[in-house]
Enzyme design. Structure first.
Site, PDB file in Angstrom:
ATOM      1  N   ASP A 135     -29.820  -9.050  45.769  1.00 27.60           N
ATOM      2  CA  ASP A 135     -28.381  -9.295  45.799  1.00 27.60           C
ATOM      3  C   ASP A 135     -27.793  -9.108  44.406  1.00 27.60           C
ATOM      4  OD1 ASP A 135     -25.788 -10.387  45.989  1.00 27.60           O
ATOM      5  OD2 ASP A 135     -26.420 -11.773  47.562  1.00 27.60           O
ATOM      6  N   HIS A 189     -26.950  -8.199  49.192  1.00 26.83           N
ATOM      7  CA  HIS A 189     -25.852  -9.057  49.627  1.00 26.83           C
ATOM      8  C   HIS A 189     -25.288  -8.562  50.959  1.00 26.83           C
ATOM      9  CE1 HIS A 189     -22.837 -12.122  48.814  1.00 26.83           C
ATOM     10  NE2 HIS A 189     -21.927 -11.286  49.310  1.00 26.83           N
ATOM     11  N   CYS A 227     -21.370 -15.277  52.970  1.00 28.02           N
ATOM     12  CA  CYS A 227     -20.692 -14.853  51.747  1.00 28.02           C
ATOM     13  C   CYS A 227     -19.846 -16.027  51.224  1.00 28.02           C
ATOM     14  CB  CYS A 227     -19.865 -13.601  52.049  1.00 28.02           C
ATOM     15  SG  CYS A 227     -19.083 -12.808  50.635  1.00 28.02           S
TER      16      CYS A 227
END
Length: 225
Positions: free
Chosen positions: A167, A194, A120
């Site tokens: 995502d 994601h 991330c």
């Protein structure tokens, strides 16, 4: 393996904590594990532990320590709100300085090559580490949202990037532009969203996570020797 929390000092004199997972015996390499926006929480510690089980010294610097020490957040509700608030206070140059401190520590402790792997927000830091930081032998980024925005960066070391096809935070067009602009970078896309690597998130996708980990381990085995 065994683990401990240590204190690092960045080049600007700021101190921060880091979770360190050590393998049994001499490490075959070292990895700096860069957090998501939820701190060095139980998931990031488990990721570090996993790499230690594979024979790597794993160091996870607490990038939020500059703002608030000891941040550990979950993935829903108020924790998500808090994570986004903290992210807004982070400065990229400060996070890179803290990552550099972890790289230096990992190199000194292991006497081996050092790789950076991030998730991330940490995936974006891993991308920048490959082009801006010293002592990095290779980098792996998982769904780093800033990477398409920083497509002009020029990695100086081998890089592997993992992205989810579905995502919502990273348009596939941006991922494809990264692959187009950087044919030397291995860009892998998975049928997932994601955060697909995190088994504490609703978006966890076990097959994609397993394949990405396999590719990551093969990549580091090759690049870190």
């Amino acid at each position: 393996m065994n683990s401990e929390t240590v204190t690092l000092t960045a080049r600007d004199g700021v101190t921060l904590s880091a979770y360190v997972a050590r393998p049994d015996g001499a490490p075959k390499g070292a990895l700096v594990v860069v957090q998501e926006i939820f701190g060095v929480n139980s998931h990031i510690r488990s990721v570090a532990d996993g790499f230690a089980a594979e024979g790597y010294l794993a160091v996870a610097p607490a990038l939020f320590d500059r703002i608030e020490p000891g941040v550990e957040l979950g993935y829903e509700g108020e924790d998500m709100v808090r994570a986004r608030e903290l992210l807004g206070k982070l400065r990229i140059d400060a996070s890179l300085a803290d990552t550099q401190a972890a790289i230096d520590y990992a190199a000194a402790e292991s006497a081996t090559k050092v790789g950076v792997v991030g998730y991330c927000f940490g995936g974006s830091i891993a991308w920048l580490a490959a082009s801006r930081l010293s002592g990095v032998a290779a980098a792996v980024g998982y769904y780093g949202g800033r990477i398409p925005d920083d497509v002009d960066e020029l990695p100086r070391v081998p890089v592997l990037l993992h992205f989810g096809e579905f995502d919502d935070h990273i348009p596939l067009q941006g991922v494809e532009e990264v692959a187009k602009r950087h044919p030397e970078v291995a860009v892998r896309i998975y049928p997932a969203g994601h955060g697909f690597n995190c088994d504490q998130r609703a978006s966890f996708d076990a097959p994609s996570a397993a394949l990405a980990k396999q590719r990551t381990l093969e990549f580091f085995a090759r690049e870190l020797g």
